[in-house]
Design an enzyme around this catalytic site. Structure first.
Site, short mmCIF file in Angstrom:
data_model
loop_
_atom_site.label_atom_id
_atom_site.label_comp_id
_atom_site.label_asym_id
_atom_site.label_seq_id
_atom_site.Cartn_x
_atom_site.Cartn_y
_atom_site.Cartn_z
N GLY A 96 14.85 46.81 74.74
CA GLY A 96 15.50 47.54 75.84
C GLY A 96 15.27 49.04 75.73
O GLY A 96 15.17 49.75 76.73
N GLU A 103 9.89 48.07 65.65
CA GLU A 103 11.01 47.24 65.18
C GLU A 103 10.50 45.93 64.61
O GLU A 103 10.97 45.46 63.56
CB GLU A 103 11.99 46.97 66.34
CG GLU A 103 12.74 48.23 66.75
CD GLU A 103 13.57 48.08 68.01
OE1 GLU A 103 14.41 48.95 68.24
OE2 GLU A 103 13.38 47.13 68.77
N LYS A 121 26.08 40.10 74.21
CA LYS A 121 24.64 39.86 74.03
C LYS A 121 24.33 38.41 73.64
O LYS A 121 23.17 38.03 73.56
CB LYS A 121 24.09 40.78 72.93
CG LYS A 121 24.47 42.25 73.03
CD LYS A 121 23.49 43.02 73.84
CE LYS A 121 23.74 44.51 73.87
NZ LYS A 121 23.31 45.22 72.70
C1 5RP Z 1 15.46 49.03 71.19
C2 5RP Z 1 16.19 47.76 70.92
C3 5RP Z 1 17.66 47.83 70.77
O1 5RP Z 1 18.01 47.25 69.58
C4 5RP Z 1 18.29 47.07 71.90
O2 5RP Z 1 17.80 47.59 73.13
C5 5RP Z 1 19.81 47.16 71.86
O3 5RP Z 1 20.23 48.46 72.15
P1 5RP Z 1 21.75 48.86 72.30
O4 5RP Z 1 22.34 48.85 70.94
O5 5RP Z 1 21.68 50.23 72.92
O6 5RP Z 1 22.40 47.87 73.23
O7 5RP Z 1 15.62 46.71 70.82
O8 5RP Z 1 14.09 48.81 71.39
#
Ligand code: 5RP
Length: 217
Positions: A96, A103, A121
């Site tokens: 996201g 990652e 989530k």
């Molecule tokens: C970034 C990611 C984040 O871990 C994912 O989007 C979750 O983000 P948030 O803690 O802001 O909900 O994969 O690339």
């Protein structure tokens, strides 16, 4: 409880899993930003950090943590990161924030990946959150066409370039019945750097804050 309070709750819980003085893998996103803000509490246990994004690197340095490159370290003992979706098999959708490739590299080179999320989530089937795919720019149309063939609706993430200089296609409406097979299939397309499914190597531990407590899976 507000979602940010749940993120704080789960970030705090993750601190307990960092036992001895070690190199810590640090993910990206708003939950991880809260986690980074708490790392001062366990400063003596952190030899250095390996970071998954330029944004996390900046925040870690602002908080006076040493940031080292993964290539200098090899394997790291523990990696803490958030996710956009998780299922009961600890398979994830990530990306996201657009940091999915770094990652995944860190996750694949960590002995233990601890994923920290709030209960919004958790899903029974991955795919409601559009699947991010990092793509080499010249392959944009070719990869988008392949995603349409798979039943998805690819949308170019506007005004966004990854830390690696690439684009992101967010693919809506995918039916992710077989996460491992789909992760492999998309990664095999020419021009795909990686996709946001973390199913071949899921998280080792999932911490889920529901407002009352943090569940460990
Ligand atoms: C970034 C990611 C984040 O871990 C994912 O989007 C979750 O983000 P948030 O803690 O802001 O909900 O994969 O690339």
């Amino acid at each position: 409880m507000h979602q940010d309070d749940k993120k704080t709750q789960v970030a705090e819980c993750a601190l307990e899993f960092i036992e001895t003085r070690q190199v810590l893998g640090v993910g990206s996103g708003s939950t991880v930003n809260i986690f980074i803000g708490m790392l001062d509490k366990i400063r003596t246990k952190i030899e250095a950090c390996v970071s998954s994004s330029n944004a996390s690197t900046k925040l870690l340095k602002e908080n006076n943590f040493k940031v080292v490159d993964l290539k200098e370290i090899g394997k790291i003992p523990i990696y803490v990161d958030g996710a956009d979706e998780a299922n009961k098999s600890l398979q994830l959708i990530k990306g996201g924030g657009g940091a999915l490739t770094r990652e995944k590299i860190i996750s694949n080179n960590s002995e233990k990946f601890i994923c920290i999320i709030d209960d919004s989530k958790m899903v029974s089937q991955l795919g409601k959150f559009p699947l991010p795919i990092e793509v080499i720019p010249m392959a944009q149309s070719a990869v988008a066409l392949e995603m349409i063939k798979l039943g998805g609706r690819p949308v170019l993430r506007e005004n966004f370039t990854t830390d690696n200089g690439n684009i992101i296609l967010d693919v809506h409406n995918l039916k992710i019945n077989e996460p491992i097979e789909l992760e492999q299939k998309i990664n095999n397309l020419a021009g795909v750097v990686t996709n946001g499914l973390f199913a071949i190597k899921p998280a080792n531990k999932l911490l889920v804050a529901d407002g009352n407590s943090v569940k460990e899976m």
